[in-house]
Write a protein that holds these residues in place. Sequence first.
Motif, PDB file in Angstrom:
ATOM      1  N   GLN A  85       0.831  -1.205   0.000  1.00  0.00           N
ATOM      2  CA  GLN A  85       0.000   0.000   0.000  1.00  0.00           C
ATOM      3  C   GLN A  85       0.866   1.256   0.000  1.00  0.00           C
ATOM      4  O   GLN A  85       0.605   2.207  -0.755  1.00  0.00           O
ATOM      5  N   GLN A  86       1.902   1.261   0.820  1.00  0.00           N
ATOM      6  CA  GLN A  86       2.782   2.426   0.900  1.00  0.00           C
ATOM      7  C   GLN A  86       3.718   2.507  -0.307  1.00  0.00           C
ATOM      8  O   GLN A  86       3.913   3.590  -0.877  1.00  0.00           O
ATOM      9  N   GLN A  87       4.265   1.378  -0.710  1.00  0.00           N
ATOM     10  CA  GLN A  87       5.249   1.383  -1.788  1.00  0.00           C
ATOM     11  C   GLN A  87       4.668   1.825  -3.121  1.00  0.00           C
ATOM     12  O   GLN A  87       5.303   2.578  -3.870  1.00  0.00           O
ATOM     13  N   TYR A  88       3.431   1.379  -3.416  1.00  0.00           N
ATOM     14  CA  TYR A  88       2.835   1.666  -4.716  1.00  0.00           C
ATOM     15  C   TYR A  88       1.659   2.636  -4.633  1.00  0.00           C
ATOM     16  O   TYR A  88       0.943   2.815  -5.622  1.00  0.00           O
ATOM     17  N   ASN A  89       1.464   3.230  -3.480  1.00  0.00           N
ATOM     18  CA  ASN A  89       0.392   4.215  -3.297  1.00  0.00           C
ATOM     19  C   ASN A  89      -0.968   3.645  -3.709  1.00  0.00           C
ATOM     20  O   ASN A  89      -1.730   4.251  -4.468  1.00  0.00           O
ATOM     21  N   ILE A  90      -1.283   2.456  -3.193  1.00  0.00           N
ATOM     22  CA  ILE A  90      -2.542   1.778  -3.517  1.00  0.00           C
ATOM     23  C   ILE A  90      -3.587   2.170  -2.476  1.00  0.00           C
ATOM     24  O   ILE A  90      -3.399   1.937  -1.278  1.00  0.00           O
ATOM     25  N   ASP A  91      -4.651   2.757  -2.930  1.00  0.00           N
ATOM     26  CA  ASP A  91      -5.675   3.303  -2.038  1.00  0.00           C
ATOM     27  C   ASP A  91      -6.291   2.212  -1.152  1.00  0.00           C
ATOM     28  O   ASP A  91      -6.913   1.272  -1.645  1.00  0.00           O
ATOM     29  N   ARG A  92      -6.100   2.319   0.156  1.00  0.00           N
ATOM     30  CA  ARG A  92      -6.716   1.435   1.161  1.00  0.00           C
ATOM     31  C   ARG A  92      -6.510  -0.060   0.841  1.00  0.00           C
ATOM     32  O   ARG A  92      -7.396  -0.878   1.042  1.00  0.00           O
ATOM     33  N   PHE A  93      -5.341  -0.374   0.386  1.00  0.00           N
ATOM     34  CA  PHE A  93      -5.077  -1.777   0.054  1.00  0.00           C
ATOM     35  C   PHE A  93      -5.079  -2.662   1.293  1.00  0.00           C
ATOM     36  O   PHE A  93      -5.297  -3.873   1.196  1.00  0.00           O
ATOM     37  N   ASP A  94      -4.851  -2.066   2.457  1.00  0.00           N
ATOM     38  CA  ASP A  94      -4.871  -2.865   3.685  1.00  0.00           C
ATOM     39  C   ASP A  94      -6.249  -3.430   3.986  1.00  0.00           C
ATOM     40  O   ASP A  94      -6.382  -4.381   4.766  1.00  0.00           O
ATOM     41  N   ARG A  95      -7.298  -2.888   3.338  1.00  0.00           N
ATOM     42  CA  ARG A  95      -8.636  -3.420   3.569  1.00  0.00           C
ATOM     43  C   ARG A  95      -8.880  -4.732   2.818  1.00  0.00           C
ATOM     44  O   ARG A  95      -9.957  -5.329   2.930  1.00  0.00           O
ATOM     45  N   LEU A  96      -7.863  -5.178   2.087  1.00  0.00           N
ATOM     46  CA  LEU A  96      -7.921  -6.519   1.511  1.00  0.00           C
ATOM     47  C   LEU A  96      -8.070  -7.550   2.629  1.00  0.00           C
ATOM     48  O   LEU A  96      -8.677  -8.607   2.438  1.00  0.00           O
ATOM     49  N   ILE A  97      -7.508  -7.237   3.791  1.00  0.00           N
ATOM     50  CA  ILE A  97      -7.703  -8.055   4.991  1.00  0.00           C
ATOM     51  C   ILE A  97      -8.966  -7.567   5.679  1.00  0.00           C
ATOM     52  O   ILE A  97      -9.131  -6.364   5.900  1.00  0.00           O
ATOM     53  N   ASP A  98      -9.845  -8.471   6.013  1.00  0.00           N
ATOM     54  CA  ASP A  98     -11.168  -8.097   6.522  1.00  0.00           C
ATOM     55  C   ASP A  98     -11.091  -7.741   8.006  1.00  0.00           C
ATOM     56  O   ASP A  98     -11.463  -8.524   8.877  1.00  0.00           O
ATOM     57  N   TRP A  99     -10.635  -6.504   8.286  1.00  0.00           N
ATOM     58  CA  TRP A  99     -10.549  -6.048   9.673  1.00  0.00           C
ATOM     59  C   TRP A  99     -11.917  -5.736  10.261  1.00  0.00           C
ATOM     60  O   TRP A  99     -12.061  -5.651  11.488  1.00  0.00           O
ATOM     61  N   GLY A 100     -12.922  -5.540   9.424  1.00  0.00           N
ATOM     62  CA  GLY A 100     -14.278  -5.336   9.923  1.00  0.00           C
ATOM     63  C   GLY A 100     -14.578  -3.905  10.321  1.00  0.00           C
ATOM     64  O   GLY A 100     -13.785  -2.982  10.135  1.00  0.00           O
TER      65      GLY A 100
END
Length: 609
Positions: A343-358
């Motif tokens: 997410q940080q390296q490639y500036n991917i918008d909210r890529f961390d939400r790929l993991i279902d944190w809820g």
Amino acid sequence: MTSENRNMILAIVMSMAVLIAWQFFSGVPQMEQQRQAAQQQAQQQAQAPGQAGTDAGALAPTPGTVAPSASGAAPRAMTRAEALARTPRIAIDTPSVVGSVALKGGRIDDLSLKGYHETVDNSSPIIVLLSPSGGPNPFYAEFGWVPGAGSAVAVPGADTVWTAPEGARLTPETPLLLTWDNGAGLTFRRTLSIDANYMFHVLDEVDNATAEPVALHPYALVSRHGTPHTLGYYILHEGLIGVTSEGGLHEIKYSAIAESRSQTFPSVGGWLGITDKYWAATVIPGAAEKVQARFSAAQTGNELTYQTDFLGDAVTVAPGAKASTDGRLFAGAKVVQLVDGYQQQYNIDRFDRLIDWGWFYFITKPLFLVIDWIYRFVGNFGVAILAVTVMLKAIFFPLANKSYASMAKMKAVQPEIAALRERYGDDRVKLQQEMMEIYKKEKINPVAGCLPILIQIPVFFALYKTLFVTIEMRHAPFFGWIRDLSAPDPTTIFNLFGLIPWDPATVPVIGHFLMLGVWPIIMGCTMWAQMKLNPTPPDPTQKMIFDWMPLIFTFMLASFASGLVIYWAWNNTLSVIQQSIIMRKNGVKIELWDNVKSVFVRKKKPKAG
């Protein structure tokens, strides 16, 4: 503790019990049925695989249309090995994945994860993520071009056979160059590269040797044939997923897209793909690229094909000029550190939400990060969970200390409260006024007893979510017989914890109810001790509920992740110690031993006469 406080606590706990019970009686049986169905399907595939899709089975990258089958007839059922063997391939080999790229279609459709096995046994097969069309469970990614409106220019498609250099391999050190000439003046080149983990970079270039400008739209897709078996838990999303600048986070179940068939969103950048519990495949356009993102499903033969794709704005290639576009594919395990890094390296918008944190993202993810940080020092996720429990107790100590102190004072004034009840009888208004005067004089907060439970509930669900969705917890051992903190305790009292050679789980319908392991029993005992620390409720109904609640929760949580049960047992133990110290400090009698004794010692009946 007043009856009003007790009722409030009871309402909170029972609400929590309803949620857990729903998961236990609905989710667990459904998961068991799906597990058995998956096993049957695997056996059938090993013997005679079911009908699979065709090479042209992916949905077309333009909204609303489906690419027809190459021959119009259903292909012969093939094994995965046969499907892989029918097209020339270039090997993929990295420290994290192994597989191949199909020269026919240029698809990334063969990928297995080296670091993850199907079971806790490291000799079990590694996880297969992507599979080719024509074999069982096709799941693949594809990049390419679509001609502009009104153009009939030939572009590479699903049946195109690309050319690769002799001896080519795709590794982190050696990119793969594919080329194809359409025979009409356009030369297409595709350069694939991959890092040491799960991120592919795809650079598509076009050389225009014609005398006319050519307009082409870049696209990328992830396609999955057939509806996969999912766990069916309400706290976990499995299906189509993505983030668009216009629509935000999209989590679309297979059943939902099967009904709506297509959902399209304009976006600048973003990402979209298909996710399982621990694995995912997503395509990612450039952060500033304008695209039409689509989630869709269509009938192909006797099954549904699910697809996420994006279609970029037209790129005009002038005569004698060259144009290019690039995108990325993430295909692998949803490791938190990797996903956050991408997410940080490639500036991917909210890529961390790929993991279902809820919904409790602001609690769940920080809680995991703390557990993971401690794990790096202690080397055991179970110990890290115990340490985090102590840290949470320390953080909330001032609040809990006031709460337990107030509860201790409440116990001290119970004789006065009882006297007021006798004096004012049914005059509840006057009774409440007098009780509030006592609370005010003794500096007692009548609702303070609810705070420890209110604090524990969101932390409980956040830890539940963390244990359930993070791959770091998958197959993470504790000590002894706990080899997977994300799985239930494998022991059961119904076969004397393995002394009797019989597996209660094999009992039809009720087998999962009989899996009552050591840690759930320990948890139930600690919960029972915490209940017995307080005076016996005067109301018979409340007494019965509080007496049975530890046993009910013991059976309910027996099917939950053992890491969660260990947390709750440890938290209960710390609560009993903390509350006992505070009660002793305030000069209040600790009721634990008397209440325990009363369970086993019958009261003597008064003599007649």
